[in-house]
Scaffold this active site. Structure first.
Site, PDB file in Angstrom:
ATOM      1  N   GLU A   1      -6.331  -8.352  -0.949  1.00  0.00           N
ATOM      2  CA  GLU A   1      -6.774  -8.404   0.452  1.00  0.00           C
ATOM      3  C   GLU A   1      -8.264  -8.147   0.528  1.00  0.00           C
ATOM      4  OE1 GLU A   1      -4.869  -5.741   3.188  1.00  0.00           O
ATOM      5  OE2 GLU A   1      -2.896  -6.054   2.290  1.00  0.00           O
TER       6      GLU A   1
ATOM      7  N   HIS B   1      -8.455  -7.581  14.187  1.00  0.00           N
ATOM      8  CA  HIS B   1      -8.902  -7.549  12.791  1.00  0.00           C
ATOM      9  C   HIS B   1      -9.276  -8.967  12.370  1.00  0.00           C
ATOM     10  CE1 HIS B   1      -8.809  -7.093   8.424  1.00  0.00           C
ATOM     11  NE2 HIS B   1      -8.686  -5.785   8.559  1.00  0.00           N
TER      12      HIS B   1
ATOM     13  N   GLU C   1       0.811  -1.223   0.000  1.00  0.00           N
ATOM     14  CA  GLU C   1       0.000   0.000   0.000  1.00  0.00           C
ATOM     15  C   GLU C   1       0.845   1.273   0.000  1.00  0.00           C
ATOM     16  OE1 GLU C   1      -3.033  -0.365   3.061  1.00  0.00           O
ATOM     17  OE2 GLU C   1      -4.231  -1.591   1.708  1.00  0.00           O
TER      18      GLU C   1
HETATM   19  C1  GLA Z   1      -4.325  -2.911   4.633  1.00  0.00           C
HETATM   20  C2  GLA Z   1      -2.908  -3.441   4.774  1.00  0.00           C
HETATM   21  C3  GLA Z   1      -2.819  -4.659   5.636  1.00  0.00           C
HETATM   22  C4  GLA Z   1      -3.725  -4.554   6.830  1.00  0.00           C
HETATM   23  C5  GLA Z   1      -5.131  -4.335   6.352  1.00  0.00           C
HETATM   24  C6  GLA Z   1      -6.148  -4.298   7.455  1.00  0.00           C
HETATM   25  O1  GLA Z   1      -4.958  -3.317   3.518  1.00  0.00           O
HETATM   26  O2  GLA Z   1      -2.305  -3.692   3.530  1.00  0.00           O
HETATM   27  O3  GLA Z   1      -1.470  -4.808   6.036  1.00  0.00           O
HETATM   28  O4  GLA Z   1      -3.315  -3.499   7.628  1.00  0.00           O
HETATM   29  O5  GLA Z   1      -5.183  -3.092   5.708  1.00  0.00           O
HETATM   30  O6  GLA Z   1      -7.438  -4.127   6.952  1.00  0.00           O
END
Ligand code: GLA
Ligand code: ZN
Length: 685
Positions: free
Chosen positions: A310, A361, A151
């Protein structure tokens, strides 16, 4: 063909570096992954401290063991470069890797995704790490792709970044005179006398020179993309020729993902919808996610299948409320990604950690690590259903409609002063046009203005305020060649540096639309006007433009105010095509009726012949000989869809004849097939 021998990928982020003292857990992971139908993991995303515990001392033994063991158990690896988070030692020994904020304040060690992308030290450290990882693992049969960093985002205001910014500007403008001209710096006496005086925008300094703001955002985006390209080069220097991806964040505002188009073989994204939110219906959320998925897919040069990198198997813990997915939503939302061209369903994350900010999470395995949970069963069900869909893997999404969503246009439009400082709503407008198509079951690409328009029959370009490159010429050529273009108010006002065009607007498009604009009226929230079209009245809000047709035919007019009787909707024939202009902000009701009539006439009609109930949509993936139609019911209740063509249920083999009623239970998807080219889609090429 997907990157995993024609199989859908199913799995997710796996962080064994948090459990290195627990071999029992590592062993258990593999056993449970198999039960969950996991065939891929994204490995080592934040593992730098484990991989290089001391500067120059590398230890890849745990990766070696994990990759091999997983492989022996039929689980492949998307191997990460760990540049998303740096180890402690690096920040303290080399403070230049830490960012400086817009106010000039140096950051401390902490968090993640916050490195200076210009820093030679950071680049060198990442190079060395990536090269070594590639040397060691690129040839391993279990490793199928690279997950570069994580990210990417944010910006750094350090002196090195400022200097690189000035270098970018020198190259772009050639001379300071030209920069002063394009940025219109005679305004308020802000003319630059020497390059060194050019500083990045800051709340403490310059923030109102729009050309500067825009170029800074471009620079930050390109510098980030350049960093990503650097990471990729390091992998290649280590001998890798595997495909690379980085996980993108949908409509994230900080980057122009088009800058990554030439770097990534594969785009992938992280999708975290707020299902069952109480503020938006699931249907609205589904439309937004559909639009985002199409945008993410179109980041790839060839718009081929991409990856859902993800998603949460249950809830996140960072949204305002951690709402659980209702029964059947996990399957539906996972297959939604597939319906839009993803060849994977992946999760964050495999196993919940015991500490850190993500300890609550959602993950496939909770702290009790049992497979006897609703979440685990939901995940396993997706895994086993994907196995049955293998034939669909690799098939393409090739819509005949496209919507332009240009990030540079978004930056400029949202930075502009007026006409609505309290919400210009660019993204919302793009989504509204997309949503009308969604309701009609008309698939669309979501592309930036530098993408080719050649494959489309219908191009929708809402609020294309900034015209860059030759987009005006290409839109005209598209229409002249027989395409249908839809433009709106607030189009063609500035050049690529946010400098207003001289002369009539929409610049370069007055001929194709057969009109010009005189002025625009911004309405306060709560104020409205009306338009009548095809005997139906619609509300107009937010922005009402006064336009003057030259050759365009007027289809509908304002009902009220001093411009009552003036045109709202026009159409102009140009060459072999047509250009519609919508001069005011309309609601979805208008857009739905408008596209119901104009999209099929343009040659971009619904992809399945059926009457779709509210909350039901269809998308299509096209294989060599077969169209795969994903009929999705986003209502919690069961629905029946009356179908007007012959189809077969891909999974059950059930035949569906014209006039039959197709049953879908609440929150569910059915996949139907028909010979490719027999419906309203392009044949696979
Ligand atoms: C992002 C990050 C992950 C994690 C998720 C949690 O997408 O890439 O490492 O922190 O959020 O939702
Ligand atoms: Zn910096």
């Amino acid at each position: 063909m997907s990157i995993l021998h024609g199989k859908f990928l199913h799995g997710g982020d796996y962080n064994p570096d948090q459990w290195l003292d627990r071999p029992d857990i590592l062993e258990e992971d593999v056993r449970q992954m198999k039960r969950a139908g996991v065939n891929v993991v994204s490995l080592g995303i934040f593992a730098w401290a484990a991989l290089e515990p001391e500067e120059g001392k590398y230890d890849f033994s745990f990766l070696e063991e994990r990759i091999q063991t997983l492989y022996e158990n039929g689980i492949h690896t998307i191997l990460a470069t760990p540049s998303g988070a740096r180890p402690m030692w690096m920040a303290f020994r080399y403070p230049e890797v830490l960012r400086v904020r817009a106010e000039g304040q140096k950051e401390l060690m902490g968090e993640r995704h916050n490195h200076c992308y210009t820093s030679p030290v950071y680049r060198e450290k990442v190079w060395e790490m990536n090269r070594r990882l590639a040397e060691k693992f690129a040839g391993h049969p279990g490793v199928i792709a690279w997950h570069i960093s994580n990210e990417y985002g944010g910006a750094c205001w350090c002196e090195k970044c400022q200097e690189a910014f000035r270098g970018y500007l020198k190259q772009k403008y050639g001379s300071l005179e030209e920069l002063n001209r394009q940025w219109w710096t005679a305004f308020w006496s802000h003319r630059y006398d020497c390059w060194e005086h050019v500083q990045a925008p800051s709340p403490l300094g310059e923030s109102d020179t729009h050309g500067l703001n825009l170029d800074w955002r471009r620079f930050c985006s390109r510098q980030t993309a350049d960093f990503c390209a650097w990471e990729k080069k390091a992998l290649e220097a280590g001998g890798s020729s595997l495909p690379v991806t980085t996980n993108l964040m949908g409509f994230y505002d900080g980057l122009d993902y088009a800058d990554f188009r030439d770097i990534l073989e594969l785009s992938s994204w992280d999708s975290y919808p707020e299902w069952h939110s109480g503020e938006k219906s699931d249907v609205q959320t589904a439309v937004e996610i559909a639009c985002t998925a199409d945008y993410m897919r179109c980041i790839q040069k060839d718009r081929k299948p991409f990856l859902l990198m993800e998603s949460t198997p249950s809830a996140t813990n960072w949204q305002r409320f951690s709402r659980l997915k209702r029964p059947r939503m996990h399957m539906l939302s996972s297959l939604q990604a597939v319906a839009h061209g993803a060849d994977s369903v992946q999760y964050f994350q495999w196993r919940k950690g015991r500490g850190g900010s993500e300890k609550f999470h959602g993950a496939v395995l909770d702290h009790d690590a049992t497979d006897d949970t609703r979440v685990f069963r939901d995940v396993a069900e997706v895994g086993s259903r994907l196995q049955g869909l293998e034939k669909i893997c690799g098939s393409l999404v090739r819509p005949r409609a496209a919507i332009l969503l240009d990030q540079e246009n978004r930056w400029a439009l949202e930075d502009s002063r007026g006409p609505r400082n309290d919400g210009i709503h660019y993204l919302e407008t793009v989504k509204a046009h997309y949503g009308a198509l969604w309701k009609l079951g008309i698939p669309a690409d979501v592309i930036s203005s530098d993408c080719s328009l050649e494959e489309y029959r219908l191009v929708i370009a809402p609020m294309l305020y900034l015209l860059k490159g030759d987009i005006a010429e290409r839109l005209k050529a598209f229409v002249d060649g027989g395409g249908t273009l839809v433009g709106t108010y607030q189009t063609g006002l500035v050049n690529e540096n946010d400098l207003c065009f001289e002369g009539r607007v929409p610049h370069g498009l007055t001929e194709v639309f057969g009109l010009h604009r005189e002025e625009i009226d911004a309405l306060w929230d709560g104020q409205c006007n009306h338009v009548v079209w095809n005997d139906r009245e619609y509300v107009l809000t937010e922005l009402c433009e006064r336009i003057h047709p030259s050759s365009a035919a007027v289809l509908a007019r304002y009902q009220e105010d001093f411009y009552a009787g003036e045109p709202v909707l026009t159409v102009n024939e140009s060459g072999r095509g047509k250009a519609y202009y919508i001069a005011a902000h309309t609601g979805m009701d208008f857009l739905y009726d408008f596209y119901l009539e104009t999209a099929p006439a343009a040659g971009a009609g619904p992809c399945m012949k059926a009457a779709l109930p509210e909350g039901v949509t269809v998308t299509v993936r096209t294989g060599e000989e077969t169209d795969y139609l994903f009929v999705q019911n986003w209502n919690p209740e069961d629905v029946a869809v009356t179908v007007a063509e012959k189809l077969t249920d891909f999974e059950s083999g059930e035949r569906i004849g014209a006039g039959d009623s197709l049953k879908l239970s609440g929150y569910s998807v059915r996949i139907l097939e028909r010979p490719a080219g027999s419906g309203n889609t392009e044949r696979f090429e």
